[in-house]
Design a protein around this motif. Structure first.
Motif, PDB file in Angstrom:
ATOM      1  N   ARG A  58       0.837  -1.215   0.000  1.00 34.00           N
ATOM      2  CA  ARG A  58       0.000   0.000   0.000  1.00 34.00           C
ATOM      3  C   ARG A  58       0.862   1.252   0.000  1.00 34.00           C
ATOM      4  O   ARG A  58       0.563   2.230  -0.681  1.00 34.00           O
ATOM      5  N   ARG A  61       2.347   1.850  -3.517  1.00 31.95           N
ATOM      6  CA  ARG A  61       1.334   2.401  -4.429  1.00 31.95           C
ATOM      7  C   ARG A  61       1.018   3.848  -4.091  1.00 31.95           C
ATOM      8  O   ARG A  61       0.885   4.696  -4.973  1.00 31.95           O
ATOM      9  N   ARG A  65       1.587   7.060  -6.532  1.00 33.81           N
ATOM     10  CA  ARG A  65       0.528   8.031  -6.884  1.00 33.81           C
ATOM     11  C   ARG A  65       0.978   9.445  -6.561  1.00 33.81           C
ATOM     12  O   ARG A  65       0.773  10.373  -7.335  1.00 33.81           O
ATOM     13  N   ASP A 138      -5.688  10.621  -3.528  1.00 37.73           N
ATOM     14  CA  ASP A 138      -5.951   9.789  -4.695  1.00 37.73           C
ATOM     15  C   ASP A 138      -6.389   8.389  -4.264  1.00 37.73           C
ATOM     16  O   ASP A 138      -5.759   7.391  -4.592  1.00 37.73           O
ATOM     17  N   THR A 140      -8.514   4.880  -3.891  1.00 34.94           N
ATOM     18  CA  THR A 140      -9.178   3.938  -4.791  1.00 34.94           C
ATOM     19  C   THR A 140     -10.633   3.809  -4.355  1.00 34.94           C
ATOM     20  O   THR A 140     -11.010   4.219  -3.251  1.00 34.94           O
ATOM     21  N   TYR A 141     -11.472   3.218  -5.228  1.00 35.37           N
ATOM     22  CA  TYR A 141     -12.881   3.014  -4.872  1.00 35.37           C
ATOM     23  C   TYR A 141     -12.997   2.148  -3.614  1.00 35.37           C
ATOM     24  O   TYR A 141     -13.835   2.394  -2.766  1.00 35.37           O
ATOM     25  N   ARG A 142     -12.141   1.145  -3.502  1.00 30.83           N
ATOM     26  CA  ARG A 142     -12.179   0.274  -2.326  1.00 30.83           C
ATOM     27  C   ARG A 142     -11.896   1.077  -1.051  1.00 30.83           C
ATOM     28  O   ARG A 142     -12.564   0.920  -0.038  1.00 30.83           O
ATOM     29  N   GLU A 143     -10.894   1.951  -1.097  1.00 27.35           N
ATOM     30  CA  GLU A 143     -10.543   2.762   0.069  1.00 27.35           C
ATOM     31  C   GLU A 143     -11.663   3.752   0.404  1.00 27.35           C
ATOM     32  O   GLU A 143     -11.989   3.951   1.575  1.00 27.35           O
ATOM     33  N   GLN A 152     -18.712  -1.126  -2.231  1.00 28.99           N
ATOM     34  CA  GLN A 152     -17.971  -0.624  -3.383  1.00 28.99           C
ATOM     35  C   GLN A 152     -18.866  -0.597  -4.620  1.00 28.99           C
ATOM     36  O   GLN A 152     -18.740   0.286  -5.460  1.00 28.99           O
TER      37      GLN A 152
END
Length: 184
Positions: A58, A61, A65, A138, A140-143, A152
């Motif tokens: 994580r 990534r 970003r 930035d 993610t949809y999951r976060e 989600q």
């Protein structure tokens, strides 16, 4: 504690190297820079992660970003400063172009304030969803779904409704061009 972190460094070094190399290819950043940023993040965090491998993935990534966003915002330096004897008076010539930059920054700042104001006035869960979508982190949809406590799968339809509402609000607030002359 230092011995524990040192042992963790030794165990995570190969994984970090592989993850950073994989992410660096798409970011335009050197893999060693990503590795260094993740090591700094681990050292600044005074806790040892419960799942070090997951945390490391994580973190890589996230740093990638961040590097992509930073690269988009960076503006190359165009050359010598005005008044350095380049032959053309300051503010003239083809390489100047600095006159409009403060005005552009002001206009963009006003646009961002207007957008944040409109987002704050949205109904229901829309303000928190839009803030998460516009977040500099930035996500993610999951976060985002995890932070907001919604599934989600429902994130897309809720986002569409919120954007439609925001569009309607901003369309009403944007003034139509004023009539000129003797028109009625």
């Amino acid at each position: 504690m230092d011995l524990l972190k040192a042992d963790l460094f030794d165990k995570l070094r190969p994984l970090l190297s592989a993850e950073a190399s994989a992410e660096a290819a798409g970011t335009g950043v050197d893999a060693a820079d990503l590795e260094q940023a993740v090591w700094v993040r681990l050292l600044e965090d005074h806790r040892t992660p419960a799942d070090p491998a997951g945390w490391l993935r994580r973190a890589v990534r996230s740093e990638a970003r961040r590097a992509r966003r930073r690269a988009r915002r960076e503006v190359p330096y165009d050359g010598p400063a005005a008044g350095s004897g380049s032959g053309s008076p300051a503010g003239t010539g083809s390489g100047g172009g600095t006159g409009a930059e403060p005005e552009d920054a002001l206009l963009h700042g006003e646009e961002h304030r207007a957008l944040r104001s409109a987002v704050a006035r949205l109904p229901g869960r829309c303000p928190e969803l839009m803030r998460a979508l516009l977040s500099p982190r930035d996500l993610t949809y999951r976060e985002i779904a995890g932070e907001l406590g919604i599934s989600q799968g429902s994130l897309g339809p809720v986002r569409s409704r919120c954007l439609g509402c925001l569009r309607r609000m901003l369309a009403v607030e944007v003034a139509a061009p004023a009539l000129r002359g003797m028109e009625r």
